[in-house]
Scaffold this motif. Structure first.
Motif, PDB file in Angstrom:
ATOM      1  N   VAL A 210       0.824  -1.199   0.000  1.00 23.57           N
ATOM      2  CA  VAL A 210       0.000   0.000   0.000  1.00 23.57           C
ATOM      3  C   VAL A 210       0.866   1.260   0.000  1.00 23.57           C
ATOM      4  O   VAL A 210       0.575   2.236  -0.703  1.00 23.57           O
ATOM      5  N   ALA A 211       1.945   1.248   0.754  1.00 22.23           N
ATOM      6  CA  ALA A 211       2.845   2.402   0.780  1.00 22.23           C
ATOM      7  C   ALA A 211       3.420   2.670  -0.607  1.00 22.23           C
ATOM      8  O   ALA A 211       3.556   3.832  -1.023  1.00 22.23           O
ATOM      9  N   ALA A 212       3.744   1.619  -1.320  1.00 20.39           N
ATOM     10  CA  ALA A 212       4.336   1.777  -2.651  1.00 20.39           C
ATOM     11  C   ALA A 212       3.318   2.257  -3.672  1.00 20.39           C
ATOM     12  O   ALA A 212       3.642   3.079  -4.546  1.00 20.39           O
ATOM     13  N   ARG A 213       2.087   1.768  -3.570  1.00 19.64           N
ATOM     14  CA  ARG A 213       1.089   2.069  -4.598  1.00 19.64           C
ATOM     15  C   ARG A 213       0.195   3.258  -4.262  1.00 19.64           C
ATOM     16  O   ARG A 213      -0.283   3.956  -5.166  1.00 19.64           O
ATOM     17  N   PHE A 214      -0.053   3.472  -2.982  1.00 21.50           N
ATOM     18  CA  PHE A 214      -1.025   4.500  -2.595  1.00 21.50           C
ATOM     19  C   PHE A 214      -0.466   5.463  -1.549  1.00 21.50           C
ATOM     20  O   PHE A 214      -1.212   6.130  -0.841  1.00 21.50           O
ATOM     21  N   GLY A 215       0.847   5.527  -1.467  1.00 23.83           N
ATOM     22  CA  GLY A 215       1.474   6.372  -0.463  1.00 23.83           C
ATOM     23  C   GLY A 215       1.249   7.852  -0.682  1.00 23.83           C
ATOM     24  O   GLY A 215       1.484   8.654   0.230  1.00 23.83           O
ATOM     25  N   HIS A 217      -1.684   9.127  -1.181  1.00 28.89           N
ATOM     26  CA  HIS A 217      -3.006   9.465  -0.649  1.00 28.89           C
ATOM     27  C   HIS A 217      -2.848  10.149   0.712  1.00 28.89           C
ATOM     28  O   HIS A 217      -1.896   9.896   1.447  1.00 28.89           O
ATOM     29  N   PHE A 218      -3.797  10.999   1.052  1.00 33.67           N
ATOM     30  CA  PHE A 218      -3.801  11.660   2.355  1.00 33.67           C
ATOM     31  C   PHE A 218      -3.869  10.623   3.466  1.00 33.67           C
ATOM     32  O   PHE A 218      -4.720   9.746   3.448  1.00 33.67           O
ATOM     33  N   GLY A 219      -2.960  10.732   4.441  1.00 38.58           N
ATOM     34  CA  GLY A 219      -2.999   9.839   5.587  1.00 38.58           C
ATOM     35  C   GLY A 219      -1.690   9.097   5.797  1.00 38.58           C
ATOM     36  O   GLY A 219      -0.915   8.877   4.863  1.00 38.58           O
ATOM     37  N   SER A 220      -1.469   8.685   7.029  1.00 40.47           N
ATOM     38  CA  SER A 220      -0.243   7.993   7.413  1.00 40.47           C
ATOM     39  C   SER A 220      -0.512   6.514   7.685  1.00 40.47           C
ATOM     40  O   SER A 220      -1.559   6.148   8.230  1.00 40.47           O
ATOM     41  N   LEU A 221       0.449   5.672   7.328  1.00 42.86           N
ATOM     42  CA  LEU A 221       0.384   4.244   7.649  1.00 42.86           C
ATOM     43  C   LEU A 221       1.052   3.924   8.979  1.00 42.86           C
ATOM     44  O   LEU A 221       0.908   2.813   9.505  1.00 42.86           O
ATOM     45  N   ALA A 222       1.776   4.879   9.528  1.00 34.82           N
ATOM     46  CA  ALA A 222       2.507   4.640  10.775  1.00 34.82           C
ATOM     47  C   ALA A 222       1.532   4.317  11.905  1.00 34.82           C
ATOM     48  O   ALA A 222       0.480   4.931  12.025  1.00 34.82           O
ATOM     49  N   GLY A 223       1.913   3.353  12.719  1.00 30.33           N
ATOM     50  CA  GLY A 223       1.080   3.022  13.871  1.00 30.33           C
ATOM     51  C   GLY A 223      -0.148   2.199  13.554  1.00 30.33           C
ATOM     52  O   GLY A 223      -1.051   2.081  14.400  1.00 30.33           O
TER      53      GLY A 223
END
Length: 506
Positions: A210-215, A217-223
């Protein structure tokens, strides 16, 4: 005879209607497709939540003896949408029929209804019976009503399910304890943080993809720590019942700087994915009241959100029709302000809510309604743009639940079909229900001047702009009476103050 069973990302229930009364050699088709990840720019945590939960569920199905054909987002041969993948799978498995459960929004149902023509196969679309109120039952209740008041529906559902009932009467003698659920949080009060789940290997792989394809987009994946299996969702439910339900009622409308969750459950994503059923969640809360571990105002308030609001908005979504999201009763046309996408703002309440949304793919219902939604409505934002933003950024935003809450409840764009008045508020409400104003640049107690809280002038300006449309609303007469008590000079100053602020949004 080969039965193909397409199973969607929010249908992760072993009791799903399409998994009943079909041969065990049926092919279960699960699809991660680009079209669903990008029709709005979904928060990366939301995409990761769906994909991880889907992959875990596919493994559970295989362990239970089902044959699962799973299409990953990075499959180079993927067509990129549901219809294309169903057509490819039908050929791949020499399917003779398709059995599926109706999707949760008009857009997906339209897609499912095309599968027969695309594949040349018979398609059976079964009702989604995981809800407590079937769509046709809601339609029968709603037919002929000028306004569909949720409280009336809620009482019907209480009687139908028997939840918190003593015979035909509500336990405790009252249906609704909302008046007891508006307390501000005492200084120094400590909240128990919710149970979160460290990503396992499956989730870690999803997050990387998801980070590679949709990173972008608004929003963080951290946590990332959402429940992605039924076992985790049940553990999260148990944690809420044990540690936060008792205090949920008192502070369910409160907002505190530095506290994203307070006593909220964070169970709506698991409910919407199908990892939990609404009845079992309500029964768990009711059991806490019976056991004496949670007070009635908390349990009733929590059950009302699921048995009342959740079932109600789903019924209204399907009853109102596919054009519901295009409604714009107040003719609002302003583009969505950039602050919703993280642009700087000096309004502490708004900045706090947007930041929580960015970090968590979640903000609680009062932040959504009375901070973000209220501001969007006061400044005259196009409700269609507001709707798409909410659909994009929240982990629990599926259109059937999101659209009525935004179009009807938050923006009053349906003209009162759902809400009996616009939920408009000035700075006084925010000051009463939060501690944000104490550390804000603006002075919440004044209406005009360089230091005045913009919400105050925006509130009165909103009422003045829409006086012809709203002044006859019986729930707004006090507000309009207050507006008319201002001198003409003060009204001019207030509206000029609002105009100055609105110009900054352009």
């Amino acid at each position: 005879m080969t039965t193909l069973v397409p199973l969607l990302g929010d249908q992760l229930s072993h009791s799903l209607a399409s998994l009943r009364a079909i041969p065990k050699d049926a092919i279960i088709l699960m699809m991660e497709v680009a079209a669903e990840a990008t029709y709005v720019p979904h928060h990366p945590q939301k995409i990761a939540l769906f994909f991880s939960a889907m992959r875990h569920f596919a493994d559970e199905l295989r362990a239970a003896g089902w044959q699962v054909d799973y299409i990953r987002i990075d499959d180079p041969d993927s067509s990129g949408d549901f219809a294309g993948e169903v057509a490819r799978a039908a050929i791949r498995h020499k399917a003779t029929r398709i059995v599926t459960v109706a999707g949760g929004e008009w857009r997906v149902l339209d897609d499912q209804q095309s599968w027969g023509e695309i594949t040349g196969l018979p398609v059976e679309i079964r009702d989604d019976d995981r809800f407590l109120c079937p769509i046709d039952q809601f339609a029968a209740w709603a037919k002929g009503r000028k306004r569909m008041v949720m409280e009336d529906f809620y009482r019907l559902m209480r009687r139908q399910t028997g939840l918190l009932m003593d015979g035909d009467q509500p336990v405790g003698g009252q249906w609704n304890y909302d008046q007891e659920n508006r307390k501000s949080v005492p200084k120094g009060h400590k909240f128990t943080p919710p149970l979160r789940f460290a990503p396992d290997a499956i989730t870690a792989d999803v997050i990387e993809t998801v980070a590679a394809r949709f990173g972008n987009h608004f929003g963080s994946l951290a946590g990332f720590g959402w429940a992605v299996t039924r076992a985790q969702a049940l553990a999260a439910l148990d944690d809420f019942i044990a540690h936060r339900l008792a205090g949920f009622g008192d502070y369910q409308d409160a907002m505190v700087t530095g506290e994203d969750v307070l006593n909220h459950s964070l169970l709506s994503p698991a409910l919407n994915l199908g990892l939990l059923s609404p009845l079992e969640v309500c029964q768990a809360a009711e059991a806490a009241y019976v056991a004496g571990t949670a007070p009635l105002n908390a349990v009733e308030g929590f059950i009302r959100q699921i048995l009342g609001w959740r079932e109600y908005v789903r019924g209204l979504y399907w009853f109102a029709g596919p054009d519901y999201t295009a409604r714009n009763h107040l003719n609002a046309t302003r583009p969505l302000p950039a602050l919703f996408w993280g642009a700087p703002t000096d309004l502490k309440c708004l900045g706090t809510a947007v930041d929580a949304t960015r970090r968590n793919a979640m903000a609680h219902h009062i932040q959504r309604l009375m901070i973000l939604g209220n501001f969007a409505m006061l400044v005259g934002t196009d409700p269609g743009e507001v709707h798409l933003w909410y659909l994009s950024v929240y982990a629990d935003a599926i259109e059937w639940v999101e659209a009525p809450n935004v179009i009807g409840m938050s923006q009053f764009a349906d003209g009162g079909l759902m809400a009996t008045k616009p939920y408009a508020a000035g700075g006084a409400y925010v000051n009463r229900m939060s501690n944000h104003c104490k550390s804000c640049k603006y002075d919440v107690k004044i209406r005009t001047g360089p230091n005045a809280c913009p919400l105050n002038s925006l509130y009165w300006d909103f009422l003045a702009r829409h006086e012809a449309a709203l002044s006859n609303n019986q729930r707004l007469w006090r507000m309009y009476d207050g507006w008319r008590r201002f001198s003409e000079e003060e009204q001019v100053r207030i509206r000029a103050q609002a105009a100055t602020f609105l110009a900054t949004l352009a």
